[in-house]
Scaffold this motif. Structure first.
Motif, mmCIF file in Angstrom:
data_model
loop_
_atom_site.group_PDB
_atom_site.id
_atom_site.type_symbol
_atom_site.label_atom_id
_atom_site.label_comp_id
_atom_site.label_asym_id
_atom_site.label_seq_id
_atom_site.Cartn_x
_atom_site.Cartn_y
_atom_site.Cartn_z
ATOM 1 N N THR A 28 0.838 -1.201 0.000
ATOM 2 C CA THR A 28 0.000 0.000 0.000
ATOM 3 C C THR A 28 0.872 1.248 0.000
ATOM 4 O OG1 THR A 28 -0.093 -0.018 2.405
ATOM 5 C CG2 THR A 28 -1.849 -1.150 1.230
ATOM 6 N N THR A 29 0.234 2.368 -0.239
ATOM 7 C CA THR A 29 0.934 3.645 -0.116
ATOM 8 C C THR A 29 1.237 3.880 1.347
ATOM 9 O OG1 THR A 29 -0.249 4.541 -2.002
ATOM 10 C CG2 THR A 29 0.791 6.121 -0.520
ATOM 11 N N ARG A 30 2.489 4.179 1.674
ATOM 12 C CA ARG A 30 2.849 4.438 3.067
ATOM 13 C C ARG A 30 2.133 5.690 3.549
ATOM 14 N NH1 ARG A 30 7.484 2.080 5.085
ATOM 15 N NH2 ARG A 30 6.847 3.097 7.005
ATOM 16 N N GLN A 31 1.457 5.583 4.650
ATOM 17 C CA GLN A 31 0.760 6.720 5.240
ATOM 18 C C GLN A 31 1.693 7.523 6.149
ATOM 19 O OE1 GLN A 31 -2.638 7.427 4.451
ATOM 20 N NE2 GLN A 31 -1.936 6.034 2.878
ATOM 21 N N GLY A 32 2.941 7.564 5.795
ATOM 22 C CA GLY A 32 3.947 8.181 6.647
ATOM 23 C C GLY A 32 4.945 7.115 7.038
ATOM 24 N N LYS A 33 6.121 7.513 7.462
ATOM 25 C CA LYS A 33 7.173 6.567 7.779
ATOM 26 C C LYS A 33 7.048 6.011 9.186
ATOM 27 C CE LYS A 33 10.514 8.864 4.729
ATOM 28 N NZ LYS A 33 11.841 9.501 4.643
ATOM 29 N N SER A 34 6.132 6.509 9.946
ATOM 30 C CA SER A 34 6.050 6.118 11.348
ATOM 31 C C SER A 34 5.172 4.900 11.531
ATOM 32 C CB SER A 34 5.509 7.285 12.183
ATOM 33 O OG SER A 34 6.306 8.426 11.992
ATOM 34 N N GLY A 35 5.407 4.189 12.625
ATOM 35 C CA GLY A 35 4.619 3.030 12.968
ATOM 36 C C GLY A 35 3.471 3.398 13.887
ATOM 37 N N PRO A 36 2.901 2.404 14.561
ATOM 38 C CA PRO A 36 1.739 2.658 15.433
ATOM 39 C C PRO A 36 2.045 3.578 16.600
ATOM 40 C CG PRO A 36 2.572 0.418 15.723
ATOM 41 C CD PRO A 36 3.267 0.983 14.530
ATOM 42 N N GLY A 37 3.330 3.760 16.941
ATOM 43 C CA GLY A 37 3.681 4.650 18.041
ATOM 44 C C GLY A 37 3.264 6.085 17.827
ATOM 45 N N VAL A 38 3.058 6.473 16.568
ATOM 46 C CA VAL A 38 2.646 7.852 16.287
ATOM 47 C C VAL A 38 1.231 8.120 16.787
ATOM 48 C CG1 VAL A 38 1.576 7.539 14.009
ATOM 49 C CG2 VAL A 38 2.841 9.637 14.494
ATOM 50 N N ARG A 39 0.474 7.060 17.084
ATOM 51 C CA ARG A 39 -0.888 7.249 17.581
ATOM 52 C C ARG A 39 -0.913 7.969 18.928
ATOM 53 N NH1 ARG A 39 -4.988 3.918 15.760
ATOM 54 N NH2 ARG A 39 -6.235 5.091 17.257
ATOM 55 N N TYR A 40 0.156 7.820 19.724
ATOM 56 C CA TYR A 40 0.219 8.580 20.969
ATOM 57 C C TYR A 40 0.159 10.081 20.655
ATOM 58 C CZ TYR A 40 1.753 4.309 23.384
ATOM 59 O OH TYR A 40 1.839 3.038 23.910
ATOM 60 N N PHE A 41 0.858 10.465 19.621
ATOM 61 C CA PHE A 41 0.897 11.879 19.234
ATOM 62 C C PHE A 41 -0.438 12.327 18.651
ATOM 63 C CE2 PHE A 41 1.560 15.033 15.854
ATOM 64 C CZ PHE A 41 2.136 16.066 16.576
ATOM 65 N N THR A 42 -0.993 11.545 17.704
ATOM 66 C CA THR A 42 -2.238 11.973 17.066
ATOM 67 C C THR A 42 -3.398 12.001 18.062
ATOM 68 O OG1 THR A 42 -2.639 9.686 16.321
ATOM 69 C CG2 THR A 42 -1.512 11.167 14.797
ATOM 70 N N ASP A 43 -3.418 11.074 19.011
ATOM 71 C CA ASP A 43 -4.458 11.122 20.052
ATOM 72 C C ASP A 43 -4.347 12.409 20.862
ATOM 73 O OD1 ASP A 43 -5.305 8.671 19.212
ATOM 74 O OD2 ASP A 43 -4.639 7.562 20.985
ATOM 75 N N TRP A 44 -3.130 12.784 21.189
ATOM 76 C CA TRP A 44 -2.892 14.016 21.943
ATOM 77 C C TRP A 44 -3.352 15.228 21.146
ATOM 78 C CZ3 TRP A 44 1.708 17.522 21.628
ATOM 79 C CH2 TRP A 44 1.753 18.444 22.690
ATOM 80 N N VAL A 45 -3.107 15.214 19.853
ATOM 81 C CA VAL A 45 -3.515 16.322 18.993
ATOM 82 C C VAL A 45 -5.041 16.415 18.935
ATOM 83 C CG1 VAL A 45 -3.592 17.109 16.599
ATOM 84 C CG2 VAL A 45 -1.427 16.379 17.588
ATOM 85 N N LEU A 46 -5.702 15.287 18.702
ATOM 86 C CA LEU A 46 -7.157 15.292 18.565
ATOM 87 C C LEU A 46 -7.851 15.769 19.834
ATOM 88 C CD1 LEU A 46 -7.712 11.967 16.593
ATOM 89 C CD2 LEU A 46 -7.766 14.295 15.713
ATOM 90 N N ASP A 47 -7.259 15.484 20.978
ATOM 91 C CA ASP A 47 -7.844 15.930 22.244
ATOM 92 C C ASP A 47 -7.824 17.445 22.385
ATOM 93 O OD1 ASP A 47 -8.443 13.390 23.061
ATOM 94 O OD2 ASP A 47 -6.645 13.131 24.284
ATOM 95 N N ARG A 48 -7.023 18.122 21.574
ATOM 96 C CA ARG A 48 -6.864 19.565 21.712
ATOM 97 C C ARG A 48 -7.519 20.384 20.611
ATOM 98 N NH1 ARG A 48 -4.028 16.918 24.643
ATOM 99 N NH2 ARG A 48 -3.011 17.704 26.506
ATOM 100 N N VAL A 49 -8.125 19.708 19.648
ATOM 101 C CA VAL A 49 -8.732 20.420 18.524
ATOM 102 C C VAL A 49 -9.845 21.347 18.992
ATOM 103 C CG1 VAL A 49 -10.091 20.128 16.426
ATOM 104 C CG2 VAL A 49 -8.084 18.697 16.816
ATOM 105 N N ARG A 50 -10.695 20.868 19.909
ATOM 106 C CA ARG A 50 -11.816 21.690 20.374
ATOM 107 C C ARG A 50 -11.344 22.930 21.117
ATOM 108 N NH1 ARG A 50 -16.875 17.975 22.498
ATOM 109 N NH2 ARG A 50 -17.185 16.778 20.579
ATOM 110 N N ASP A 51 -10.164 22.879 21.696
ATOM 111 C CA ASP A 51 -9.654 24.067 22.390
ATOM 112 C C ASP A 51 -9.459 25.226 21.420
ATOM 113 O OD1 ASP A 51 -9.612 22.592 24.692
ATOM 114 O OD2 ASP A 51 -7.472 22.147 24.614
ATOM 115 N N TYR A 52 -9.274 24.913 20.158
ATOM 116 C CA TYR A 52 -8.977 25.948 19.176
ATOM 117 C C TYR A 52 -10.171 26.331 18.305
ATOM 118 C CZ TYR A 52 -4.137 24.989 20.419
ATOM 119 O OH TYR A 52 -2.968 24.827 21.121
ATOM 120 N N ILE A 53 -11.022 25.343 17.968
ATOM 121 C CA ILE A 53 -12.108 25.660 17.026
ATOM 122 C C ILE A 53 -13.483 25.300 17.564
ATOM 123 C CG2 ILE A 53 -10.578 25.370 15.051
ATOM 124 C CD1 ILE A 53 -11.946 22.671 14.542
#
Length: 672
Positions: free
Chosen positions: A299-324
């Motif tokens: 498949t097309t690589r969705q980025g070079k990172s493995g499942p560990g990046v989910r810690y980061f994306t979860d943290w990001v998603l938790d903060r979206v409402r703070d901004y918009i």
């Protein structure tokens, strides 16, 4: 008078002969008179069997009642059937959110994502044929209900003793997908059949297949072949090759199980089944099917990172409402994370934990965080395995920092006029019965503050903290971004109050950039539908938190930790500074350090707080920090630590002056 006896006798005779005659008839059934008697019984039974006219009359009556009942059922369940249907996708769905790295890689996709509507006539022939072959081989021959398919599926299920095959057609699946709930009952099945017949009446086969392809679920939140094609293969569905079409056609049966991003081998096996079905149906040759088969799906690589990046994306998603605020539209979140650095972080952390030394020393968990000196998070790994535990040890965990906390002790000392070249005596002390001990259980006499920092001397750190005042140490920590409540006790100097890695690494970034405020952040920009920018981080004017001379002096002391102190395992090919930290019984081990380009923190320990076997911050954590930073700085020019602070000063128009900062900074720092 003569007639009375005769009449009585006749009456008696009649009453006497009647039972004898019945008895005789019964007994004669097996005798010579049985044939005559049996023929009489058959004659009576034959009179009870309806004739052809009666049977026909019965069939007509039952047929009429069947039509009446069937018509009633059709009228009941058919009431309210839609008059028309749009080729556009449904609007009621979860908003799609895509998280993008600073270098443009897709780190994750969340919510429901629909692609643009496409018609099967615009796709390569093998796309529609692949779906028809595996999902409904008689699609072009039936009228919405495949009677032969139902009989075949029933026989297969009966002989296998389980539900091995279904008889629903593509038209039925579309009807269920468009109008019906997932529940299984008799009424819903009738509605499904009626809707399938209605769809066949209203639309052509090509239109039905187009509707099906635009709405079917393909896993990973992807609805429709356009979204799935771009998500898994990075291509327009009009350019799908035979094998890619087979992979997508195999997904609707079990989107999670056959997801090529989750299990490429299982997905390939399913695609090979689709190819065999196409060959069996005669739409491709057996030789072509064999040539197209593969052992794994690329498949097309969705980025070079493995499942560990989910810690980061979860943290990001938790903060979206703070901004918009409330999320009610599709979003694209542009972040600060660097996918190359994330890949390096995940690889080195996994390798460190898998090493024989780590296993022998009972090291169960680790976390790594890297950011620029101005707080832009470049890599985050919140644990060894995201799928086993989504608990983020960078942002959520509160652990004792050990000697890493001494940063705030010596910064408070600099504010009180105690410099790195001042001398103090390392000796045994007792405070209300508590006696701090050095790591080696020895005392080393008089030494400079710089050497005390380099060797992580506990006795001198406690003496300094008591001299400058615990309240000043606590205030310094809070001013530099530590949001945890800190205990006002002498052991605070040795890091006994629990804090987060995010706060600690942000505090070291302040020293790295020359003393300016740092807000650890991950979101650069949030873009909504139509490319509308809903939020964009501005180049905010940072507040100077430290006297620039004190920042330089602290930087010098932390450099000595790496050059000749407890952090020697962190030495790399360029100037670096940092601090080790180890708590009692080796329950926590830390190393936080920085170069001119990057600040990184490493923690090792166990979630249940069980001790490791003689692991110190200068051991495995410093080695992991070394491996990560060495790879992260490849092909970057060597810069001195002072250059980073100078560049930061020039960016904000520093005029050489500085001012004390009030505690209001702490409140703002907790936002992200």
């Amino acid at each position: 008078m003569a007639q009375r006896p005769f009449k009585r006798q006749q009456t008696v005779r009649k009453g006497a002969t009647t039972p004898r005659k019945r008895k005789k008839r019964v007994s004669s059934s097996g005798g010579s008179g049985g044939k005559k008697s049996g023929s009489g019984i058959l004659s009576k039974i034959g009179g009870m069997i309806p004739g052809p006219e009666a049977i026909a009359r019965f069939i007509v009556i039952m047929g009429i009642w069947g039509l009446v009942i069937g018509g009633g059922i059709v009228a009941y369940y058919g009431y309210g059937l839609p008059e028309k249907i749009s080729f556009e996708v449904a609007s009621e769905r979860k908003p799609s959110i895509r998280v993008i790295s600073v270098d443009g890689a897709v780190l994750g996709s969340y919510g429901d994502r629909y692609g643009s509507p496409v018609e099967v006539s615009d796709l390569p022939d093998h796309v529609g044929l692949a779906f028809a072959s595996i999902e409904d081989r008689r699609f072009y021959d039936h009228f919405g209900i495949d009677i032969l398919g139902i009989l075949r599926a029933s026989w297969v299920n009966l002989t296998s003793g389980r539900i091995a095959e279904g008889g629903s057609t593509i038209t039925q699946q579309l009807a269920k997908n468009l109008f019906l709930s997932p529940e299984r009952n008799f009424g819903r099945k009738i509605e499904e059949v009626l809707l399938a017949l209605w769809l066949e009446f209203k639309f052509t086969k090509q239109q039905i297949l187009s509707l099906y392809l635009n709405r079917i679920y393909f896993g990973s939140g992807m609805y429709g072949i356009d979204a799935a094609s771009r998500h898994y293969f990075g291509t327009d569905p009009r350019r799908l090759n035979l094998y890619e079409a087979a992979v997508l056609a195999g997904l609707p049966k079990a989107p999670s199980r056959y997801n090529p991003l989750v299990d490429p081998e299982d997905s390939a096996k399913r695609a090979n089944v689709v190819l065999d079905a196409m060959a069996s149906n005669g739409v491709i040759t057996a030789a072509r099917a064999e040539r197209a088969k593969q052992r794994t799906v690329r498949t097309t690589r969705q980025g070079k990172s493995g499942p560990g990046v989910r810690y980061f994306t979860d943290w990001v998603l938790d903060r979206v409402r703070d901004y918009i605020g409330y999320v009610d539209q599709d979003l694209t979140i542009h972040t600060t994370l660097d996918s190359r650095l994330q890949e390096i972080a995940e690889f080195n952390l996994e390798r460190a934990l898998a090493s024989p030394v780590a296993q022998q020393k009972n090291v169960g968990q680790a976390a790594l965080l890297a950011m620029t000196p101005d707080g832009a998070v470049r890599a985050m790994v919140g644990g060894r395995d995201y799928f086993e535990s989504q608990y983020n040890r960078v942002t959520q965990a509160r652990r004792q920092p050990g000697s890493v906390f001494k940063l705030f002790v010596y910064l408070a000392a600099l504010d009180k006029g105690i410099g790195s070249n001042d001398w103090m005596r390392d000796m045994a002390i007792s405070i209300n019965g508590w006696e701090p001990r050095n790591f080696d259980r020895k005392h080393h006499g008089t030494m400079s503050i710089r050497d005390a920092v380099a060797t992580s001397n506990n006795s001198i750190a406690v003496q300094v903290a008591m001299e400058v005042g615990l309240d000043n140490v606590i205030k310094k920590a809070h001013d530099m971004g530590v949001s945890s409540e800190l205990g006002r006790e002498p052991s605070l100097a040795l890091g006994t109050s629990e804090v987060s890695m995010l706060d600690l690494t942000g505090a070291y970034a302040i020293v790295a950039n020359g003393g300016f405020s740092v807000f650890p952040h991950a979101i650069r920009k949030i873009v909504g539908q139509g490319g509308v920018v809903l939020f964009e981080r501005s180049d905010e004017f940072p507040v100077r938190l430290m006297n620039p001379l004190h920042a330089g002096e602290m930087n010098n002391m932390l450099s000595s930790v790496v050059a000749k102190g407890t952090g020697r395992n962190a030495i790399i090919d360029r100037p670096a500074a940092g601090k080790t930290g180890t708590t009692s019984d080796s329950r926590d081990a830390w190393f936080i350090g920085y170069t001119a380009e990057l600040v990184a923190g490493v923690w090792m320990g166990n979630d249940n707080g069980s001790p490791m076997d003689d692991v110190s911050g200068g051991d495995l954590p410093a080695k992991l920090w070394h491996d990560f930073m060495l790879h992260a700085h490849q092909n970057l020019p060597v810069r001195s630590l002072g250059k980073a602070a100078l560049a930061r000063s020039q960016k904000v128009g520093e005029d050489g002056s500085w001012r004390e900062f009030t505690s209001g900074f702490t409140t703002g720092n907790t936002k992200q």
